[in-house]
Design an enzyme around this catalytic site. Structure first.
Site, PDB file in Angstrom:
ATOM      1  CB  CYS A  83      -5.605  -3.185 -13.831  1.00 18.63           C
ATOM      2  SG  CYS A  83      -5.257  -4.949 -14.045  1.00 18.63           S
ATOM      3  CB  CYS A  91      -6.057  -9.572 -10.382  1.00 14.89           C
ATOM      4  SG  CYS A  91      -4.378  -9.393  -9.717  1.00 14.89           S
ATOM      5  CB  CYS A  94      -4.010  -3.572  -7.473  1.00 18.98           C
ATOM      6  SG  CYS A  94      -2.426  -3.568  -8.345  1.00 18.98           S
ATOM      7  CB  CYS A 179       1.201  -7.469 -14.029  1.00 22.64           C
ATOM      8  SG  CYS A 179       1.120  -6.741 -12.374  1.00 22.64           S
ATOM      9  CE1 TYR A 310      13.677 -10.266  13.085  1.00 24.71           C
ATOM     10  CE2 TYR A 310      14.235  -8.013  13.687  1.00 24.71           C
ATOM     11  CZ  TYR A 310      13.668  -9.223  14.009  1.00 24.71           C
ATOM     12  OH  TYR A 310      13.098  -9.408  15.251  1.00 24.71           O
ATOM     13  CD  GLU A 334      18.045 -12.631   6.832  1.00 21.98           C
ATOM     14  OE1 GLU A 334      17.192 -13.473   6.499  1.00 21.98           O
ATOM     15  OE2 GLU A 334      17.759 -11.455   7.146  1.00 21.98           O
ATOM     16  CB  CYS A 405       6.962  -4.256   5.113  1.00 20.33           C
ATOM     17  SG  CYS A 405       6.896  -5.825   6.009  1.00 20.33           S
TER      18      CYS A 405
END
Length: 452
Positions: A83, A91, A94, A179, A310, A334, A405
């Site tokens: 990139c 940026c 990443c 991107c 969730y 939720e 996550c």
């Protein structure tokens, strides 16, 4: 009056020649200044020797942040970043553009291993994890290539109306013309190619289960929406941020300009309506991969009762409902009102599914549920927390599926679960965010007695 202590000198801009140590959670590696201060250095790799330029910190800071601005001795895993917008001061989207794809996954595995040890007090063997971070099918690319996986991109807009992405730990905008990690459906909209006067941000969404495309425009204060003419048919929504009391975070409201207020996705054999603000995985293969990992681990049985906490727009609740059958029952919880509306719409044909609106820690005690056979939780990045984990452990579930996550939050919650009587039966990690430091994990837990 006593004299105030003078502030320690800023070290921003100072440069140090350092040896790079292990990778750490957050997309950087650890080094030390000649004075012994800890440096978190981006744009490098363990074992390299670099010149690190300080970007944050003072002489009395517990640690400093820095960028590797000159590589003196490169690791064999280093490549030239594909990139053109990647690099020190550029940026911040990443973290690992400069690292071979296979080595990126090894870095993530090292981070997860260390977090499990530090925060959960367990080894990979103890959680039955083979130590690998699995790429999504099709994402295994050669060095110098980048998989285009991101189906949702939030572009920031600079003062000149140019679309771009935020620089690392900054509100500054790096204008871009393409991107590399954006999915084809996002790139083909041509957001980067036009100017966005009076606009603060442009959210571009490209469904993978349909041809639906959506942009959500957030005007600057007092700004007006431009006439939107993109390269593909697209729904347009206007977002407005209302300040909370005292100038704090407020509520985001969204109004349709033209087109649908949702996109249609496809996963686990059915179509899902996902409105703006409703959570959906950004990698096109993530929903099916995660459903498969969860259902294989939980082995739902006909007639069982299950919780989906969730629950977003109902993906895992729907998967559970299909497998526990008409004699079973599923309750989802939720906090997003729009996501609850979508979940109820998506699962209207499943009468044994009930979706409750509110925060899990507040709603779950009010449901009166005292027993559940299976529990799925996919909490936000901060994790579920001790109080919620302790409550879940009282429900007697034979198995709990945890989708994470953030590996640090997962490790903290695994420690809480162990104290409450549940331990991982197995764990899997998926590289669903290539080129970044993020990963997705699935842990299947069982009561301690059963796991022995």
């Amino acid at each position: 009056m006593p004299e105030s202590t003078p502030a320690a000198a800023s070290l921003v801009g100072e440069e140090y020649e350092v040896e790079i140590g292990p990778v750490a959670h957050g997309g950087h590696c650890v080094a030390r200044t000649p004075a012994g201060q800890v440096l978190f250095v981006r744009h490098t790799f363990p074992g390299e020797r670099v010149v690190a330029k300080v970007t944050e910190g003072r002489a009395d800071s517990r640690f400093l942040r820095a960028d590797a601005v000159t590589v003196l001795e490169a690791a064999k895993e280093r490549i030239e970043a594909p990139c053109p917008f990647s690099g020190p001061g550029r940026c911040g989207g990443c973290d690992w553009q400069h690292v071979k794809p296979g080595a990126q996954r090894k870095l993530k595995a090292a981070v997860l291993t260390e977090l499990l040890r530090q925060l959960a007090g367990v080894t990979p063997e103890e959680v039955s994890w083979d130590g690998t971070v699995e790429p999504a099918p099709g994402d295994k690319v050669a060095p110098g290539e980048v998989p285009a996986w991101r189906t949702r991109v939030q572009y920031a807009v600079d003062a000149e109306g140019r679309a771009g992405l935020r620089r690392s730990r900054s509100h500054d905008v790096e204008p871009i013309d393409h991107c590399l990690i954006a999915a084809e459906g996002v790139s083909e909209l041509g957001v980067e190619a036009r100017r966005w006067p009076q606009i603060a941000s442009v959210d571009a969404i490209a469904a993978t289960g349909s041809n639906d495309r959506m942009v959500v425009l957030t005007p600057r204060p007092g700004g007006r929406l431009p006439l939107v003419e993109l390269d593909r048919p697209v729904s347009v929504l206007r977002a407005q941020e209302r300040r909370g009391k005292g100038g704090g975070p407020g509520q985001r409201t969204v109004h349709p300009v033209h087109g649908r207020t949702f996109v249609r996705e496809r996963a686990d054999g059915r179509t899902w309506r996902v409105g703006e603000g409703g959570f959906w995985q950004v990698h096109p293969q993530a929903p099916d991969l995660l459903v498969d990992a969860l259902m294989r681990g939980l082995t739902p049985r006909k007639g069982e009762t299950a919780l989906d906490l969730y629950c977003g727009v109902g993906l895992f609740a729907g998967a559970l409902a299909q497998r526990v059958g008409e004699s079973g029952a599923v309750v989802g919880i939720e906090s997003s009102k729009r996501a609850v509306e979508d979940a109820r719409h998506n699962l209207a044909d499943a009468p044994r599914v009930r979706i409750e609106h509110g925060r899990v820690e507040q709603v779950l005690p009010r449901t009166g549920i005292t027993r559940a056979d299976l529990i799925v939780l996919d909490p936000p990045r901060s994790g579920a927390g001790k109080r919620t984990v302790e409550h879940l452990a009282t429900l007697g579930a034979r198995r709990i599926g945890y989708v994470a996550c953030d590996p640090a939050a997962l490790a903290r919650d695994l420690a809480h679960f162990r104290t409450a009587g549940y331990v991982p039966r197995f764990l899997r990690a998926f590289d669903l965010f290539p080129m970044t430091h993020h990963m997705e994990c699935v842990a299947i837990l069982e009561p301690v007695e059963k796991a022995r």
